[in-house]
Write an enzyme that holds these catalytic residues in place. Structure first.
Site, PDB file in Angstrom:
ATOM      1  N   HIS A  52       0.034  -0.613  -2.681  1.00 62.22           N
ATOM      2  CA  HIS A  52       0.237  -0.063  -1.345  1.00 62.22           C
ATOM      3  C   HIS A  52       1.358   0.957  -1.392  1.00 62.22           C
ATOM      4  O   HIS A  52       2.517   0.606  -1.611  1.00 62.22           O
ATOM      5  CB  HIS A  52       0.571  -1.201  -0.374  1.00 62.22           C
ATOM      6  CG  HIS A  52       0.702  -0.772   1.055  1.00 62.22           C
ATOM      7  ND1 HIS A  52       0.957  -1.671   2.078  1.00 62.22           N
ATOM      8  CD2 HIS A  52       0.623   0.447   1.647  1.00 62.22           C
ATOM      9  CE1 HIS A  52       1.022  -1.013   3.225  1.00 62.22           C
ATOM     10  NE2 HIS A  52       0.838   0.272   2.987  1.00 62.22           N
ATOM     11  N   GLU A  79      -3.900   1.142  -1.145  1.00 60.78           N
ATOM     12  CA  GLU A  79      -3.713   0.867   0.276  1.00 60.78           C
ATOM     13  C   GLU A  79      -2.787   1.922   0.867  1.00 60.78           C
ATOM     14  O   GLU A  79      -1.752   2.255   0.271  1.00 60.78           O
ATOM     15  CB  GLU A  79      -3.108  -0.521   0.472  1.00 60.78           C
ATOM     16  CG  GLU A  79      -3.993  -1.649  -0.021  1.00 60.78           C
ATOM     17  CD  GLU A  79      -3.362  -3.016   0.146  1.00 60.78           C
ATOM     18  OE1 GLU A  79      -4.116  -4.005   0.168  1.00 60.78           O
ATOM     19  OE2 GLU A  79      -2.118  -3.096   0.256  1.00 60.78           O
ATOM     20  N   HIS A 200      -4.471 -11.343   2.026  1.00 56.85           N
ATOM     21  CA  HIS A 200      -3.156 -11.412   2.669  1.00 56.85           C
ATOM     22  C   HIS A 200      -2.705 -12.859   2.818  1.00 56.85           C
ATOM     23  O   HIS A 200      -3.340 -13.654   3.491  1.00 56.85           O
ATOM     24  CB  HIS A 200      -3.107 -10.723   4.035  1.00 56.85           C
ATOM     25  CG  HIS A 200      -1.691 -10.367   4.427  1.00 56.85           C
ATOM     26  ND1 HIS A 200      -1.027  -9.291   3.881  1.00 56.85           N
ATOM     27  CD2 HIS A 200      -0.808 -10.964   5.253  1.00 56.85           C
ATOM     28  CE1 HIS A 200       0.204  -9.237   4.386  1.00 56.85           C
ATOM     29  NE2 HIS A 200       0.359 -10.247   5.208  1.00 56.85           N
TER      30      HIS A 200
END
Length: 257
Positions: A52, A79, A200
Site C-alpha cells: 500500500h 493498494e 484486513h
C-alpha cells in the site's frame, strides 16, 4: 504460478509487505528490505505480493514500488487511494493489480471499505484510467449489497471484501454476524461475475472460517505474518498461513459449508 491455482481447492495468499517497511522506517535504516521480504514470501508459497503506497508514505515508499515491480515473480497488487497522484503512479508502474482503497491520514490502518456508492463517478473514472493502462482493478469495499452492485457497475472485475469488523468483533455473536455478512457478500459478488477476494485483520486463528468460503479467490494478509515471523521466521510464517488457508478450504469442500 502456485500449484494450488490448478486444483479445486484453490485459494491464493497475497502477502502484504507494508509492515516490513514499518519496521525499517521505525529506525530510519535500510533494513529490513521489503523487496527481499517479497521475494522470500514468493519462495515460501505466496501467490501475490500486496503493498500500500499511502499518500503520507508512512511505510511503503515510491522506491519500494519501483524496485519490486521488475522483480516480482507472482503478481504485484498495489493498494492506493483514488487520487490523481496515486492513479498516475499506478499507471506508470503498471502492477498486475491495483486495489483502490479509502485513506485518511489520521487512521492507524484502513478503517473501512471504499464508498463506491458515494463516490461513484470518481471511482468509475479511476477504474477506466487503470484499465486503459493495462492494470486489473480491485475495489476494497465493505460486504454491503449496495457497494457490491456499485463496484460491479464501475467496471472493476475484482472486489476485496473488508474483513476488519469480523476480525475485531468483541464476542462470538458479533463475529458470527460479520461472518454472515461476508458470506452473503461473496455470493453476491460471484453472482455478478466478479472475482472476490478478502482481507484486513485476518490472522492465524481467525482466518479459517473466511478461507473456508468456497467463493473467495484470495486473502491478503500482512501484519499477522510479519508479527508471527518474529518468532518462527519469515518463510515459516508465510508457509503456515498458506497451509492453514488451504486446509480450511479443503475441509470445507469435503465437509460442506
Amino acid at each position: 504460478m502456485s500449484f494450488f491455482l490448478t486444483t479445486p481447492t484453490a485459494i491464493d495468499l497475497g502477502v502484504n509487505i507494508d509492515h516490513v517497511a514499518t519496521l525499517r522506517n521505525a529506525r530510519g535504516t535500510a533494513y529490513p528490505d521489503p523487496v527481499r521480504a517479497a521475494l522470500a514470501a514468493e519462495d515460501a508459497g505466496a501467490d501475490a505480493i500486496t503493498l500500500h503506497l499511502r499518500e503520507d508514505r508512512r511505510h511503503i515508499v515510491d522506491a519500494d514500488v519501483r524496485a519490486l515491480r521488475p522483480r516480482v515473480k507472482t503478481r504485484m497488487n498495489l493498494e492506493c487511494a483514488v487520487t490523481p497522484e496515486m492513479l498516475d503512479i499506478a499507471c506508470e508502474i503498471r502492477p498486475h493489480d491495483a486495489c483502490l482503497v479509502p485513506e485518511k491520514r489520521s487512521e492507524l490502518t484502513t478503517e473501512g471499505g471504499l464508498d463506491v456508492v458515494g463516490h461513484f463517478d470518481a471511482v468509475r473514472a479511476a477504474c477506466k484510467q487503470l484499465a486503459d493502462a493495462g492494470v486489473r482493478v480491485s475495489l476494497f469495499i465493505d460486504p454491503d449489497e449496495a457497494q457490491i452492485r456499485a463496484a460491479h457497475e464501475t467496471g472493476a472485475p475484482v472486489i476485496e471484501l473488508h474483513t476488519g469488523r469480523y476480525a475485531d468483533a468483541h464476542d462470538a455473536a458479533e463475529q458470527q454476524r460479520e461472518f454472515e455478512r461476508i458470506a452473503t457478500g461473496v455470493d453476491a459478488g460471484i453472482a455478478l461475475g466478479l472475482k472476490v477476494n478478502a482481507g484486513h485483520g485476518l490472522h492465524y486463528t481467525n482466518v479459517q472460517a473466511i478461507a473456508a468460503l468456497p467463493g473467495i479467490a484470495e486473502l491478503n494478509i500482512g501484519h499477522a505474518i510479519v508479527a508471527h515471523a518474529v518468532f518462527v521466521g519469515w518463510d515459516n510464517a508465510v508457509r503456515e498461513m498458506k497451509a492453514i488457508m488451504v486446509a480450511a478450504r479443503v475441509a470445507a469442500l469435503h465437509g460442506g459449508r
